[in-house]
Design a protein around this motif. Sequence first.
Motif, PDB file in Angstrom:
ATOM      1  N   PRO A   1      15.007 -13.350 -24.019  1.00  0.00           N
ATOM      2  CA  PRO A   1      16.306 -12.677 -24.159  1.00  0.00           C
ATOM      3  C   PRO A   1      17.431 -13.658 -24.440  1.00  0.00           C
ATOM      4  CG  PRO A   1      15.100 -11.805 -22.281  1.00  0.00           C
ATOM      5  CD  PRO A   1      14.336 -13.004 -22.755  1.00  0.00           C
ATOM      6  N   ASP A   2      18.368 -13.234 -25.291  1.00  0.00           N
ATOM      7  CA  ASP A   2      19.552 -14.015 -25.689  1.00  0.00           C
ATOM      8  C   ASP A   2      19.200 -15.219 -26.557  1.00  0.00           C
ATOM      9  OD1 ASP A   2      21.203 -12.228 -24.375  1.00  0.00           O
ATOM     10  OD2 ASP A   2      21.283 -13.412 -22.538  1.00  0.00           O
ATOM     11  N   MET A   3      17.996 -15.247 -27.086  1.00  0.00           N
ATOM     12  CA  MET A   3      17.628 -16.284 -28.050  1.00  0.00           C
ATOM     13  C   MET A   3      18.314 -15.961 -29.382  1.00  0.00           C
ATOM     14  SD  MET A   3      13.749 -17.155 -29.343  1.00  0.00           S
ATOM     15  CE  MET A   3      13.363 -18.659 -30.233  1.00  0.00           C
ATOM     16  N   PRO A   4      18.931 -16.941 -30.056  1.00  0.00           N
ATOM     17  CA  PRO A   4      19.534 -16.665 -31.367  1.00  0.00           C
ATOM     18  C   PRO A   4      18.503 -16.082 -32.327  1.00  0.00           C
ATOM     19  CG  PRO A   4      20.244 -18.811 -30.553  1.00  0.00           C
ATOM     20  CD  PRO A   4      19.179 -18.336 -29.608  1.00  0.00           C
ATOM     21  N   LEU A   5      18.910 -15.065 -33.060  1.00  0.00           N
ATOM     22  CA  LEU A   5      17.979 -14.365 -33.939  1.00  0.00           C
ATOM     23  C   LEU A   5      17.398 -15.299 -34.991  1.00  0.00           C
ATOM     24  CD1 LEU A   5      16.615 -11.748 -34.804  1.00  0.00           C
ATOM     25  CD2 LEU A   5      18.646 -11.207 -36.162  1.00  0.00           C
TER      26      LEU A   5
ATOM     27  N   SER B   1      30.091 -12.833 -33.495  1.00  0.00           N
ATOM     28  CA  SER B   1      29.573 -12.894 -34.865  1.00  0.00           C
ATOM     29  C   SER B   1      28.093 -13.261 -34.908  1.00  0.00           C
ATOM     30  CB  SER B   1      30.367 -13.927 -35.677  1.00  0.00           C
ATOM     31  OG  SER B   1      30.254 -15.222 -35.085  1.00  0.00           O
ATOM     32  N   GLN B   2      27.500 -13.482 -33.751  1.00  0.00           N
ATOM     33  CA  GLN B   2      26.099 -13.920 -33.673  1.00  0.00           C
ATOM     34  C   GLN B   2      25.197 -12.770 -33.255  1.00  0.00           C
ATOM     35  OE1 GLN B   2      25.350 -16.971 -30.743  1.00  0.00           O
ATOM     36  NE2 GLN B   2      23.717 -17.904 -31.966  1.00  0.00           N
ATOM     37  N   GLN B   3      23.962 -12.785 -33.737  1.00  0.00           N
ATOM     38  CA  GLN B   3      22.961 -11.822 -33.315  1.00  0.00           C
ATOM     39  C   GLN B   3      21.943 -12.516 -32.411  1.00  0.00           C
ATOM     40  OE1 GLN B   3      21.503  -9.775 -37.006  1.00  0.00           O
ATOM     41  NE2 GLN B   3      22.123  -7.959 -35.875  1.00  0.00           N
ATOM     42  N   LEU B   4      21.646 -11.842 -31.285  1.00  0.00           N
ATOM     43  CA  LEU B   4      20.724 -12.401 -30.301  1.00  0.00           C
ATOM     44  C   LEU B   4      19.550 -11.458 -30.084  1.00  0.00           C
ATOM     45  CD1 LEU B   4      23.294 -13.574 -27.585  1.00  0.00           C
ATOM     46  CD2 LEU B   4      22.410 -14.891 -29.518  1.00  0.00           C
ATOM     47  N   VAL B   5      18.458 -12.001 -29.559  1.00  0.00           N
ATOM     48  CA  VAL B   5      17.291 -11.198 -29.198  1.00  0.00           C
ATOM     49  C   VAL B   5      17.579 -10.486 -27.877  1.00  0.00           C
ATOM     50  CG1 VAL B   5      14.872 -11.270 -28.530  1.00  0.00           C
ATOM     51  CG2 VAL B   5      15.678 -12.704 -30.413  1.00  0.00           C
ATOM     52  N   LEU B   6      17.432  -9.173 -27.865  1.00  0.00           N
ATOM     53  CA  LEU B   6      17.534  -8.410 -26.629  1.00  0.00           C
ATOM     54  C   LEU B   6      16.155  -8.159 -26.032  1.00  0.00           C
ATOM     55  CD1 LEU B   6      19.251  -6.751 -24.602  1.00  0.00           C
ATOM     56  CD2 LEU B   6      18.895  -4.771 -26.094  1.00  0.00           C
TER      57      LEU B   6
ATOM     58  N   GLU C   1      10.058  -6.842 -37.847  1.00  0.00           N
ATOM     59  CA  GLU C   1      11.057  -5.833 -38.184  1.00  0.00           C
ATOM     60  C   GLU C   1      12.171  -5.872 -37.147  1.00  0.00           C
ATOM     61  OE1 GLU C   1       9.737  -1.948 -39.510  1.00  0.00           O
ATOM     62  OE2 GLU C   1       7.649  -2.623 -39.370  1.00  0.00           O
ATOM     63  N   LEU C   2      13.417  -5.727 -37.624  1.00  0.00           N
ATOM     64  CA  LEU C   2      14.582  -5.813 -36.749  1.00  0.00           C
ATOM     65  C   LEU C   2      15.112  -4.421 -36.456  1.00  0.00           C
ATOM     66  CD1 LEU C   2      16.471  -8.821 -38.379  1.00  0.00           C
ATOM     67  CD2 LEU C   2      14.682  -8.858 -36.627  1.00  0.00           C
ATOM     68  N   VAL C   3      15.400  -4.174 -35.180  1.00  0.00           N
ATOM     69  CA  VAL C   3      15.990  -2.908 -34.746  1.00  0.00           C
ATOM     70  C   VAL C   3      17.242  -3.234 -33.954  1.00  0.00           C
ATOM     71  CG1 VAL C   3      15.692  -0.821 -33.354  1.00  0.00           C
ATOM     72  CG2 VAL C   3      13.759  -1.736 -34.655  1.00  0.00           C
TER      73      VAL C   3
ATOM     74  N   THR D   1      17.617  -6.390 -31.462  1.00  0.00           N
ATOM     75  CA  THR D   1      18.705  -7.359 -31.497  1.00  0.00           C
ATOM     76  C   THR D   1      19.987  -6.755 -30.930  1.00  0.00           C
ATOM     77  OG1 THR D   1      19.517  -6.743 -33.703  1.00  0.00           O
ATOM     78  CG2 THR D   1      17.693  -8.305 -33.595  1.00  0.00           C
ATOM     79  N   ARG D   2      20.879  -7.633 -30.500  1.00  0.00           N
ATOM     80  CA  ARG D   2      22.203  -7.205 -30.056  1.00  0.00           C
ATOM     81  C   ARG D   2      23.242  -8.167 -30.608  1.00  0.00           C
ATOM     82  NH1 ARG D   2      24.911  -9.813 -25.981  1.00  0.00           N
ATOM     83  NH2 ARG D   2      23.815 -11.503 -24.905  1.00  0.00           N
TER      84      ARG D   2
END
Length: 283
Positions: free
Chosen positions: A42-46, A26-31, A57-59, A21-22
């Motif tokens: 990529p850039d999909m909302p978590l 204030s939002q977390q997105l899929v990297l 699992e989130l890294v 994630t990145r």
Amino acid sequence: FYWRCEMDRRPELDGHPVIVTRDAGSQQLVLDHAPELDGLFPDMPLQQALARHGTAELVHADAPHYRAVFNAMLDDLEHISPLVEGPAPGEAYLGLDGLQFIYPDDAAVTNAVRNALPSAFSPLLGFAGNKFLACLAARRCPPGGRRAVTGDVAAFLADLPCDVLPVSAKSRKRLREFGFRTIGQVAELPSGPLQSQFGTEGKRMWELARGIDETPLYPRFMKETIEESTTLSSITVSLDAIAFAAESLLAKVFKKISPAGLGINCLVPWTRTWNAGNWERAV
């Protein structure tokens, strides 16, 4: 690439469903994500990603580490060709003109690249007369394989989706609204209507749809990278303490470059926090 970097340094996670994630405000997105997790991009909302794969699992992304790994790969590729461009992490172009006596065929280049890079990354190789076609060929390889685009370029491009065109997301959306789904459909149009609707991007789309890409190779400049880092002994929220640490690092850098009469082309300060969050700024 980012997921593989994490698996390389944390092998205990290999085989587990992992999402890198990145932060975006204030939002977390899929990297990036493990290849077995379908439906992610990529850039999909978590939150949307976790709705599909709630046990993953989130890294948190470690941008300085990824940059260091990729730069080391580019250094290794420069032993194969002096013309190496790395426009984005995980994507590199090599110029092979004049190297035919060293690498007589594609198999020789493939072996050289595989020997130069860490085996865990399983590079995909595309061979073509320009960067656009080489990139498409690489993206359509089996894992660890290679593909060359020769002969009928139009047949190779015809059924590929318009989304592979390296143009703005707005232009790709407009193509879909006009009913275009494949590059072959775009190639059938004359250049005039595309330019009238899309401007300069229309001309580029028309050329790419016919396999024409005159974008030159931009090899890396030979430059020296100096890196200094420090770890604060305890958690701090004091700006004075952080500024003092930054000044001490700059003093170490200038001590190295001043006697040689060197200057600074770019300065990149970055921080990594206890939970792997990071901030960086290029000056």
